[in-house]
Scaffold this motif. Structure first.
Motif, PDB file in Angstrom:
ATOM      1  N   ARG A   1      39.851 -14.224 -10.142  1.00 17.94           N
ATOM      2  CA  ARG A   1      39.015 -14.548 -11.297  1.00 17.94           C
ATOM      3  C   ARG A   1      39.695 -14.029 -12.554  1.00 17.94           C
ATOM      4  N   LYS A   2      39.672 -14.815 -13.627  1.00 19.01           N
ATOM      5  CA  LYS A   2      40.206 -14.325 -14.888  1.00 19.01           C
ATOM      6  C   LYS A   2      39.372 -13.152 -15.358  1.00 19.01           C
ATOM      7  N   SER A   3      40.024 -12.149 -15.930  1.00 15.73           N
ATOM      8  CA  SER A   3      39.244 -10.976 -16.327  1.00 15.73           C
ATOM      9  C   SER A   3      39.507 -10.544 -17.758  1.00 15.73           C
ATOM     10  N   GLU A   4      39.987 -11.449 -18.610  1.00 17.93           N
ATOM     11  CA  GLU A   4      40.202 -11.024 -19.983  1.00 17.93           C
ATOM     12  C   GLU A   4      38.916 -10.608 -20.666  1.00 17.93           C
ATOM     13  N   LYS A   5      37.792 -11.124 -20.208  1.00 19.35           N
ATOM     14  CA  LYS A   5      36.512 -10.732 -20.800  1.00 19.35           C
ATOM     15  C   LYS A   5      35.995  -9.418 -20.216  1.00 19.35           C
ATOM     16  N   LEU A   6      36.622  -8.878 -19.167  1.00 22.55           N
ATOM     17  CA  LEU A   6      36.180  -7.657 -18.505  1.00 22.55           C
ATOM     18  C   LEU A   6      37.004  -6.470 -18.980  1.00 22.55           C
ATOM     19  N   ARG A   7      36.983  -6.199 -20.242  1.00 22.57           N
ATOM     20  CA  ARG A   7      37.790  -5.135 -20.821  1.00 22.57           C
ATOM     21  C   ARG A   7      37.070  -3.806 -20.779  1.00 22.57           C
ATOM     22  N   GLY A   8      37.835  -2.771 -20.500  1.00 21.00           N
ATOM     23  CA  GLY A   8      37.282  -1.424 -20.466  1.00 21.00           C
ATOM     24  C   GLY A   8      37.599  -0.702 -21.759  1.00 21.00           C
ATOM     25  N   ASN A   9      37.839   0.602 -21.683  1.00 21.15           N
ATOM     26  CA  ASN A   9      38.123   1.404 -22.869  1.00 21.15           C
ATOM     27  C   ASN A   9      39.420   0.949 -23.536  1.00 21.15           C
ATOM     28  N   SER A  10      39.466   1.032 -24.839  1.00 22.72           N
ATOM     29  CA  SER A  10      40.623   0.663 -25.660  1.00 22.72           C
ATOM     30  C   SER A  10      41.097  -0.762 -25.406  1.00 22.72           C
ATOM     31  N   GLY A  11      40.182  -1.648 -25.061  1.00 21.66           N
ATOM     32  CA  GLY A  11      40.565  -3.030 -24.840  1.00 21.66           C
ATOM     33  C   GLY A  11      41.246  -3.250 -23.509  1.00 21.66           C
ATOM     34  N   GLY A  12      41.348  -2.239 -22.656  1.00 24.96           N
ATOM     35  CA  GLY A  12      42.004  -2.371 -21.364  1.00 24.96           C
ATOM     36  C   GLY A  12      40.995  -2.380 -20.240  1.00 24.96           C
ATOM     37  N   VAL A  13      41.513  -2.429 -19.038  1.00 23.21           N
ATOM     38  CA  VAL A  13      40.690  -2.448 -17.844  1.00 23.21           C
ATOM     39  C   VAL A  13      41.081  -1.255 -16.980  1.00 23.21           C
ATOM     40  N   SER A  14      40.108  -0.455 -16.583  1.00 20.21           N
ATOM     41  CA  SER A  14      40.334   0.615 -15.621  1.00 20.21           C
ATOM     42  C   SER A  14      39.853   0.106 -14.279  1.00 20.21           C
ATOM     43  N   ALA A  15      40.669   0.304 -13.241  1.00 19.29           N
ATOM     44  CA  ALA A  15      40.314  -0.232 -11.935  1.00 19.29           C
ATOM     45  C   ALA A  15      40.876   0.609 -10.804  1.00 19.29           C
ATOM     46  N   LEU A  16      40.212   0.513  -9.663  1.00 15.48           N
ATOM     47  CA  LEU A  16      40.738   1.052  -8.413  1.00 15.48           C
ATOM     48  C   LEU A  16      41.180  -0.146  -7.591  1.00 15.48           C
ATOM     49  N   LEU A  17      42.403  -0.108  -7.106  1.00 11.38           N
ATOM     50  CA  LEU A  17      42.941  -1.170  -6.268  1.00 11.38           C
ATOM     51  C   LEU A  17      42.991  -0.651  -4.841  1.00 11.38           C
ATOM     52  N   TYR A  18      42.610  -1.477  -3.883  1.00  9.92           N
ATOM     53  CA  TYR A  18      42.671  -1.084  -2.487  1.00  9.92           C
ATOM     54  C   TYR A  18      42.959  -2.300  -1.628  1.00  9.92           C
ATOM     55  N   ARG A  19      43.343  -2.026  -0.395  1.00  9.51           N
ATOM     56  CA  ARG A  19      43.670  -3.101   0.531  1.00  9.51           C
ATOM     57  C   ARG A  19      42.608  -3.168   1.615  1.00  9.51           C
ATOM     58  N   ARG A  20      42.150  -4.372   1.879  1.00  9.85           N
ATOM     59  CA  ARG A  20      41.155  -4.587   2.923  1.00  9.85           C
ATOM     60  C   ARG A  20      41.448  -5.899   3.632  1.00  9.85           C
ATOM     61  N   GLN A  21      41.593  -5.835   4.936  1.00 10.37           N
ATOM     62  CA  GLN A  21      41.879  -7.001   5.769  1.00 10.37           C
ATOM     63  C   GLN A  21      43.041  -7.816   5.227  1.00 10.37           C
ATOM     64  N   GLY A  22      44.096  -7.140   4.820  1.00  8.14           N
ATOM     65  CA  GLY A  22      45.309  -7.797   4.362  1.00  8.14           C
ATOM     66  C   GLY A  22      45.296  -8.271   2.920  1.00  8.14           C
ATOM     67  N   ALA A  23      44.149  -8.169   2.235  1.00 13.65           N
ATOM     68  CA  ALA A  23      44.048  -8.619   0.844  1.00 13.65           C
ATOM     69  C   ALA A  23      43.897  -7.417  -0.079  1.00 13.65           C
ATOM     70  N   TYR A  24      44.468  -7.508  -1.265  1.00 12.58           N
ATOM     71  CA  TYR A  24      44.285  -6.471  -2.273  1.00 12.58           C
ATOM     72  C   TYR A  24      43.069  -6.833  -3.117  1.00 12.58           C
ATOM     73  N   LEU A  25      42.189  -5.872  -3.286  1.00 14.88           N
ATOM     74  CA  LEU A  25      40.985  -6.064  -4.081  1.00 14.88           C
ATOM     75  C   LEU A  25      40.943  -5.010  -5.170  1.00 14.88           C
ATOM     76  N   ALA A  26      40.224  -5.293  -6.250  1.00 16.17           N
ATOM     77  CA  ALA A  26      40.089  -4.352  -7.356  1.00 16.17           C
ATOM     78  C   ALA A  26      38.621  -4.100  -7.651  1.00 16.17           C
ATOM     79  N   VAL A  27      38.322  -2.849  -7.941  1.00 10.43           N
ATOM     80  CA  VAL A  27      36.986  -2.458  -8.372  1.00 10.43           C
ATOM     81  C   VAL A  27      37.124  -2.036  -9.833  1.00 10.43           C
ATOM     82  N   LEU A  28      36.518  -2.782 -10.736  1.00  8.08           N
ATOM     83  CA  LEU A  28      36.583  -2.433 -12.150  1.00  8.08           C
ATOM     84  C   LEU A  28      35.679  -1.242 -12.427  1.00  8.08           C
ATOM     85  N   LEU A  29      36.160  -0.309 -13.222  1.00  2.00           N
ATOM     86  CA  LEU A  29      35.404   0.892 -13.566  1.00  2.00           C
ATOM     87  C   LEU A  29      34.783   0.704 -14.940  1.00  2.00           C
TER      88      LEU A  29
END
Length: 136
Positions: free
Chosen positions: A22-50
């Motif tokens: 999914r495009k995430s330019e609208k999901l900006r965190g502090n200072s116009g950036g995105v803070s996230a935790l990246l992890y691997r599950r069942q062979g795919a990389y997923l991100a949790v936006l903070l």
């Protein structure tokens, strides 16, 4: 539970936190950036936006990031945003939280830091530019 689920700590993110394809330019965190935790599950990389001030991690069904597995407490850890800084806190769990391989009660997260809750590993990213997928 599958062998992979056992190794990954049985992680189940809440659907509203799961960002995939999914495009995430609208999901900006502090200072116009995105803070996230990246992890691997069942062979795919997923991100949790903070995006929230507090992001909770644990086995409880009310946690923002639900992790299942041996030694995971109902309320295991929390990530707290405070201005430009992001901190990881252990909720007083029996097995603890590891930050870059060391057990900690609290740690400031920096780009590329690794966090372990049980067997699940997360990598912290503080992106300053929006993520934009290329149209294929």
């Amino acid at each position: 539970m599958s062998e992979h689920a056992k190794r990954s700590g049985g992680l189940r993110p809440r659907p509203e936190k799961r960002i995939r394809g999914r495009k995430s330019e609208k999901l900006r965190g502090n200072s116009g950036g995105v803070s996230a935790l990246l992890y691997r599950r069942q062979g795919a990389y997923l991100a949790v936006l903070l995006e929230q001030k507090l992001t909770t991690i644990g086995a409880g069904t009310d946690m923002d990031i639900q992790v299942e597995g041996p030694g995971i407490s109902q309320r295991h850890a929390v990530i707290r945003r405070s201005g430009e800084e992001i901190h990881l806190y252990d909720f007083g769990s029996a097995t603890g939280v590891r930050h870059n391989g060391r057990r900690v009660d609290m740690a400031r997260l920096r780009e590329g830091d690794r966090v372990h809750v049980g067997a699940q590993e997360f990598v912290y990213f503080a992106l300053t530019q929006p993520i934009v997928e290329k149209d294929e």
